[in-house]
Design an enzyme around this catalytic site. Structure first.
Site, mmCIF file in Angstrom:
data_model
loop_
_atom_site.group_PDB
_atom_site.id
_atom_site.type_symbol
_atom_site.label_atom_id
_atom_site.label_comp_id
_atom_site.label_asym_id
_atom_site.label_seq_id
_atom_site.Cartn_x
_atom_site.Cartn_y
_atom_site.Cartn_z
ATOM 1 N N GLY A 170 0.832 -1.193 0.000
ATOM 2 C CA GLY A 170 0.000 0.000 0.000
ATOM 3 C C GLY A 170 0.868 1.243 0.000
ATOM 4 O O GLY A 170 1.658 1.459 0.927
ATOM 5 N N ALA A 197 1.062 11.404 8.813
ATOM 6 C CA ALA A 197 2.070 10.939 7.868
ATOM 7 C C ALA A 197 3.021 12.038 7.398
ATOM 8 O O ALA A 197 4.239 11.843 7.352
ATOM 9 C CB ALA A 197 1.378 10.289 6.667
ATOM 10 N N ARG A 204 -0.246 -0.155 -6.090
ATOM 11 C CA ARG A 204 -1.232 -0.710 -7.022
ATOM 12 C C ARG A 204 -0.982 -0.210 -8.449
ATOM 13 O O ARG A 204 -1.170 -0.945 -9.418
ATOM 14 C CB ARG A 204 -2.644 -0.326 -6.567
ATOM 15 N N ASP A 234 -3.004 9.749 20.123
ATOM 16 C CA ASP A 234 -3.513 9.705 18.753
ATOM 17 C C ASP A 234 -4.787 10.531 18.619
ATOM 18 O O ASP A 234 -5.017 11.196 17.606
ATOM 19 C CB ASP A 234 -3.770 8.251 18.362
ATOM 20 N N TRP A 258 0.420 7.093 4.406
ATOM 21 C CA TRP A 258 0.959 6.428 5.583
ATOM 22 C C TRP A 258 1.800 5.221 5.201
ATOM 23 O O TRP A 258 2.850 4.968 5.795
ATOM 24 C CB TRP A 258 -0.174 6.062 6.524
ATOM 25 N N GLY A 259 1.378 4.456 4.196
ATOM 26 C CA GLY A 259 2.180 3.321 3.762
ATOM 27 C C GLY A 259 3.556 3.754 3.278
ATOM 28 O O GLY A 259 4.581 3.166 3.641
ATOM 29 N N LYS A 266 -10.900 7.109 17.583
ATOM 30 C CA LYS A 266 -10.375 8.481 17.519
ATOM 31 C C LYS A 266 -10.743 9.145 16.205
ATOM 32 O O LYS A 266 -10.897 10.369 16.139
ATOM 33 C CB LYS A 266 -8.864 8.481 17.751
ATOM 34 N N ASN A 302 -9.866 13.143 8.878
ATOM 35 C CA ASN A 302 -11.147 13.066 9.581
ATOM 36 C C ASN A 302 -11.539 14.427 10.161
ATOM 37 O O ASN A 302 -12.694 14.857 10.047
ATOM 38 C CB ASN A 302 -11.076 12.006 10.683
ATOM 39 N N THR A 352 -5.232 13.639 15.949
ATOM 40 C CA THR A 352 -6.218 13.489 14.885
ATOM 41 C C THR A 352 -7.349 14.502 15.007
ATOM 42 O O THR A 352 -7.878 14.984 14.007
ATOM 43 C CB THR A 352 -6.790 12.057 14.899
#
Length: 335
Positions: free
Chosen positions: A11, A143, A35, A247, A15-16, A194, A259, A251
């Site tokens: 991925g 990230a 991908r 976290d 973040w990946g 969260k 979010n 967030t």
């Protein structure tokens, strides 16, 4: 498990890609699966991910491929960096390719809609591995800040302490400090909830409310998250740590949080479709997880009023302003 010599990240989103950079900076041989072939080619040729982290220079020890079989071959740890609601489908396709003794590491934060299972439970079931082979990484991990090597800490959780320690060593860098934990339930419930509370904080910001409102939502959101976690068998102290309060604060308060930003658009009066379009394909996990978390809470008789109103705003047409009034008008009670 000894310290991994080769680690695969499946991925290549924000973040990946960032976690792959962390692993490479920690001295590992890292393969990033994308991908799209053009993303893999860009990582290899220009040392950047133009779709998500164009401004970040990636290390030369990180290489990319769009061939999943090539990516996981010989890996002693496989990191799953796909959205929570697509994890099952993706992992089912990768399962025959996975090395049998590899540690499977989930970066996804959510509760599956169809089964109400946590991500580690989905991984264990689909990959058909013991839960001792499954780990999660969770914490105040925005990230873009980590990719820019701004200092942060995180939690590596696994029922097998030795695997947790091995993964801790594999992702330790001067800017990324991991702690270990064996409380998978608490870490994952905190990480899923969260996102929902961050949506609520974003809505409040969009309505023009200030820091008192945010602080109240964060604190009461942590309380309802802890209630659910404890009902599922989590250690209540987990929610006071990096994967809980840490976290949640990052967030709920940061403009880098998808979010929080999505909720803010709703609070300003945008429709769900307008907010989705403005997100440019970036996933706001809480929009879907609010429904599965709400169902999970109902199954266990846990009251989660903030989660309930977020679900109703996102999926039942409730406007943010009446939602705020409803929360404030609830029955008075001791803290």
């Amino acid at each position: 498990m000894a310290r991994p010599e080769r680690i695969t990240v499946l991925g290549a989103g924000s973040w990946g890609t960032t976690f792959a950079k962390v692993l490479a900076d920690a001295g590992n041989d890292v393969v990033l699966w994308a991908r799209r072939a053009e993303i893999a080619a860009a990582v290899n040729e220009t040392r950047s991910n133009p779709a998500y982290l164009a401004e970040i220079q990636l290390p030369s020890t990180l290489r990319a491929t769009d061939d999943a079989a090539e990516a996981v071959h010989g890996a002693s740890a496989v990191v799953l960096a796909v959205p929570s609601q697509t994890l099952r489908e993706n992992l089912a396709g990768w399962q025959p390719l996975l090395p049998p003794e590899a540690t499977l590491v989930s970066l996804a934060k959510g509760v599956e809609l169809s089964t109400l299972k946590r991500m580690s439970e989905v991984v264990g079931e689909v990959a058909d591995v013991p839960m001792e082979h499954v780990a999660v990484v969770s914490g105040p991990n925005l990230a873009k800040e980590i990719a820019a090597e701004q200092p942060t800490a995180t939690v590596v959780a696994c029922p097998d302490h030795d695997r947790a320690v091995a993964l801790q060593q594999a992702c330790s860098t001067p800017y990324f400090r991991p702690y270990t934990n064996t409380d998978l339930v608490g870490i994952e419930i905190a990480g899923a909830c969260k996102n929902v509370i961050a949506l609520a904080c974003g809505m409040a910001a969009g309505l023009g409310f200030g820091h008192n409102t945010m602080s109240s939502l964060i604190t009461r959101g942590l309380a309802e998250t802890t209630r659910l976690g404890v009902a599922l068998g989590a250690d209540p102290m987990t929610f006071a740590g990096l994967a809980g309060l840490g976290d949640l604060v990052a967030t709920a308060m940061s403009p880098l949080s998808r979010n929080r930003t999505f909720g803010e658009r709703l609070g300003r009066g945008e429709t769900m479709s307008q907010a989705q379009e403005a997100a440019h394909g970036q996933v706001s996990e809480g929009v879907k997880s609010c429904s599965s978390i709400r169902q999970l809470a109902a199954r266990h008789g846990v009251e989660m009023p903030i989660t309930d109103v977020v679900h109703r705003v996102c999926h039942e047409g409730l406007a943010p302003a009446p939602a705020a009034a409803e929360l404030l008008g609830r029955e008075r009670k001791p803290e």
